[in-house]
Design an enzyme around this catalytic site. Structure first.
Site, PDB file in Angstrom:
ATOM      1  N   ASP A   1      21.068 -55.953  -7.994  1.00 58.14           N
ATOM      2  CA  ASP A   1      21.164 -56.953  -9.075  1.00 58.14           C
ATOM      3  C   ASP A   1      22.275 -57.963  -8.852  1.00 58.14           C
ATOM      4  OD1 ASP A   1      19.058 -55.687 -10.280  1.00 58.14           O
ATOM      5  OD2 ASP A   1      20.272 -54.599 -11.746  1.00 58.14           O
TER       6      ASP A   1
ATOM      7  N   HIS B   1      24.171 -53.538  13.212  1.00 60.21           N
ATOM      8  CA  HIS B   1      24.919 -52.327  12.878  1.00 60.21           C
ATOM      9  C   HIS B   1      25.365 -52.313  11.421  1.00 60.21           C
ATOM     10  CE1 HIS B   1      28.387 -49.414  13.786  1.00 60.21           C
ATOM     11  NE2 HIS B   1      27.298 -48.795  14.181  1.00 60.21           N
TER      12      HIS B   1
ATOM     13  N   LYS C   1      25.474 -51.942   7.340  1.00 57.74           N
ATOM     14  CA  LYS C   1      24.952 -51.065   6.288  1.00 57.74           C
ATOM     15  C   LYS C   1      25.308 -51.723   4.964  1.00 57.74           C
ATOM     16  CE  LYS C   1      26.225 -48.247   9.846  1.00 57.74           C
ATOM     17  NZ  LYS C   1      27.214 -48.578  10.892  1.00 57.74           N
TER      18      LYS C   1
ATOM     19  N   HIS D   1      33.750 -40.727  11.542  1.00 62.49           N
ATOM     20  CA  HIS D   1      32.944 -41.931  11.735  1.00 62.49           C
ATOM     21  C   HIS D   1      33.486 -43.108  10.929  1.00 62.49           C
ATOM     22  CE1 HIS D   1      28.966 -44.238  11.623  1.00 62.49           C
ATOM     23  NE2 HIS D   1      29.107 -43.946  12.902  1.00 62.49           N
TER      24      HIS D   1
ATOM     25  N   LYS E   1      35.568 -46.343   9.761  1.00 68.49           N
ATOM     26  CA  LYS E   1      35.864 -47.531  10.561  1.00 68.49           C
ATOM     27  C   LYS E   1      36.731 -48.477   9.743  1.00 68.49           C
ATOM     28  CE  LYS E   1      31.007 -46.989  11.756  1.00 68.49           C
ATOM     29  NZ  LYS E   1      31.062 -46.523  13.126  1.00 68.49           N
TER      30      LYS E   1
ATOM     31  N   ASP F   1      50.772 -51.499   5.923  1.00 67.21           N
ATOM     32  CA  ASP F   1      51.909 -51.642   5.001  1.00 67.21           C
ATOM     33  C   ASP F   1      51.569 -51.315   3.556  1.00 67.21           C
ATOM     34  OD1 ASP F   1      53.283 -52.408   7.218  1.00 67.21           O
ATOM     35  OD2 ASP F   1      53.371 -54.548   6.715  1.00 67.21           O
TER      36      ASP F   1
END
Length: 498
Positions: free
Chosen positions: A239, A232, A234, A416, A418, A423
């Site tokens: 470089d 899952h 991404k 979407h 996540k 604080d």
């Protein structure tokens, strides 16, 4: 009898045999679950319920998603601890050459968490990072294309989903051109999320010099029978000094071009600095497994013998640790980071997640925080993309509301994003949802950010979303219909499997 009739007769007889022996089949799978696979007791009882109260269909579901491969050789990266010593050592040496560890109260307060991440997953805290936050897909991909065009040494691009639409079509020419210039280009997609990428496109990329691989590919063409253990993550690394991580995949819905979802609200991080090497390690481990090419033999990817311009420290001051978890790890690192952040919060906790199906420890930590006076706020989508998960999410959100937390339904499209902030001091954003699947079954990667300014930027994005939300109060939640209550309870029964 014709061939078609004979096939129909054989299929009918096989089906009758299955129905006649379904009790014995369920018994065999039940024994396997109880005695041969080490599972959480709640998961065991859920599978036993599915097998014995949903005949035939329960067996099919078990074959698709129930088998536990975590202890098998499927995801065992050979000598992974040894292979990690070199890149971690390289990062430590890089830090010694360019000191700047943040000596502030945030780092002191979370010293135990920093050490936990270092000891359990080799996650070095780096402090020379710039951080840019993207909440809009068009802006994120425009920036990504710009940085891809500037690449001079390598491009490592990994997404859970890569679709054959205008978003990937806008990236393909850049990858081909860079490969033609001599830049090393690698593209990695999950075997399920990238299953609709045409073979013709893959052949064209490879012919142009781009290396392409699939993680855990399907065994029957596009038919993917194994739903669990998906990659899952991404990740993009350019470089060795620029990295991207977050929720956006490659597809038109992620730039708000799919009417089904409307505006796509997500969060993606762009990191310039030494923390990009942490993303490099995650990519290398996944690439090694999928492509059978050991990138750890290439020291230049991890700080050794880099060109001078890529060794120069950035002018940023953001402290970041890159953490990851998956079925190939002994600890649930991302989940444990969430827990530590929740336990330490004194004023407020803000959570954004499309799926909220927590385990008992996470749910208890949040309920205790809310009952103790901490301002716990949860933001989830108002529309389901996976109905079972959505109604289970609604059920758990209701339990938090009853404990004193506040819950918001995002109504300006699909949420979407996540991540977690606490604080105004520390945050953890990336690819992991707040659910059991992300904690245990999927390969995930997050960035833990020990920085007040960056965390407040993420919290401002959260607060800016509130006008687009509808709050579910205790009164509203208690007035839900009998149909919704049934959906919640039914879907919650299967929460260990979601």
């Amino acid at each position: 009898m014709g061939i078609a009739a004979a096939l129909w007769q054989n299929g009918y007889e096989a089906w009758v045999w299955v129905l006649d022996h379904v009790w014995y089949i369920n018994l065999c799978f039940s024994i396997a679950i109880v005695f041969f696979q080490r599972r959480d007791p709640k998961s065991v009882w859920t599978w036993l319920f599915a097998l014995n109260f949903i005949p035939v269909f329960g067996v099919i579901v078990y074959l698709l998603i129930g088998q536990d491969y975590r202890k098998s050789k499927m995801f065992r990266v050979k000598e992974v601890e040894d292979s990690l010593r070199f890149p971690v050592k390289s990062q430590e040496e890089l830090l010694r050459r360019h000191p700047g560890m943040p000596e502030n109260q945030i780092v002191r307060d979370f010293g135990g968490l920093i050490l936990y991440n270092l000891e359990n997953s080799g996650s070095v805290l780096t402090a020379d990072n710039h951080l840019e936050i993207f909440t809009d897909g068009e802006e994120k991909f425009a920036d990504l294309r710009q940085e891809l065009r500037r690449a001079t040494h390598h491009i490592h691009l990994q997404y859970y989903i890569i679709k054959n639409d205008q978003v990937f079509h806008s990236i393909i020419p850049i990858l081909k051109e860079k490969a033609k210039e001599g830049v090393e280009v690698r593209v990695l997609a999950d075997g399920m999320g990238g299953r609709f990428l045409p073979k013709k496109t893959i052949r064209q990329l490879r012919a142009a010099g781009v290396k392409v691989a699939a993680f855990f590919p399907p065994v029957l063409g596009r038919l993917q029978l194994r739903i669990n253990y998906r990659n899952h993550r991404k990740i993009v690394v350019i470089d060795g000094r620029i990295g991207y991580v977050g929720g956006f995949n490659i597809g038109k819905e992620y730039i708000s071009r799919d009417p089904k979802f409307g505006y796509w609200r997500d969060t993606h991080l762009k990191i310039k600095g030494s923390a990009a090497l942490g993303l490099q390690i995650r990519f290398a481990l996944d690439w090694n497994y999928a492509a059978k090419e050991n990138l750890f033999l290439r020291g230049e990817y991890f700080g050794e013998e880099m060109e001078a311009e890529r060794l120069e420290p950035e002018e940023g001051t953001v402290g970041i640790q890159i953490i990851s978890s998956g079925p190939d790890t002994k600890t649930r690192t991302i989940r444990d980071n969430y827990l530590e952040i929740f336990h330490r919060a004194k004023d407020h906790i803000y959570i954004q997640t499309p799926y909220f199906v927590p385990d008992d420890a996470v749910l208890s930590a949040l309920k205790i925080a809310a009952a103790s006076g901490v301002d716990v706020r949860l933001m989830i989508p108002c529309k389901p993309d996976h109905p079972l998960v959505y109604w289970a999410t609604y059920s758990y959100a209701g339990e938090l509301i009853e404990a004193g937390a506040r819950c918001y339904l995002y109504e300006n499209g699909f949420l979407h994003a996540k991540g977690v902030t606490a604080d105004g001091l520390v945050s953890c954003y990336g690819t992991a949802n707040m659910d059991i699947r992300s904690f245990e079954l999927n390969f995930e990667v997050n960035a833990v950010i020990y920085d007040e300014e960056a965390t407040k930027d993420l919290e401002r994005a959260f607060l800016n979303d509130l006008p687009h939300c509808r709050e579910i109060t205790k009164e509203i939640y208690r007035q839900r219909t009998v149909v919704i209550r049934f959906k919640e309870q039914f879907c919650r029964l299967f929460s260990p499997l979601l």
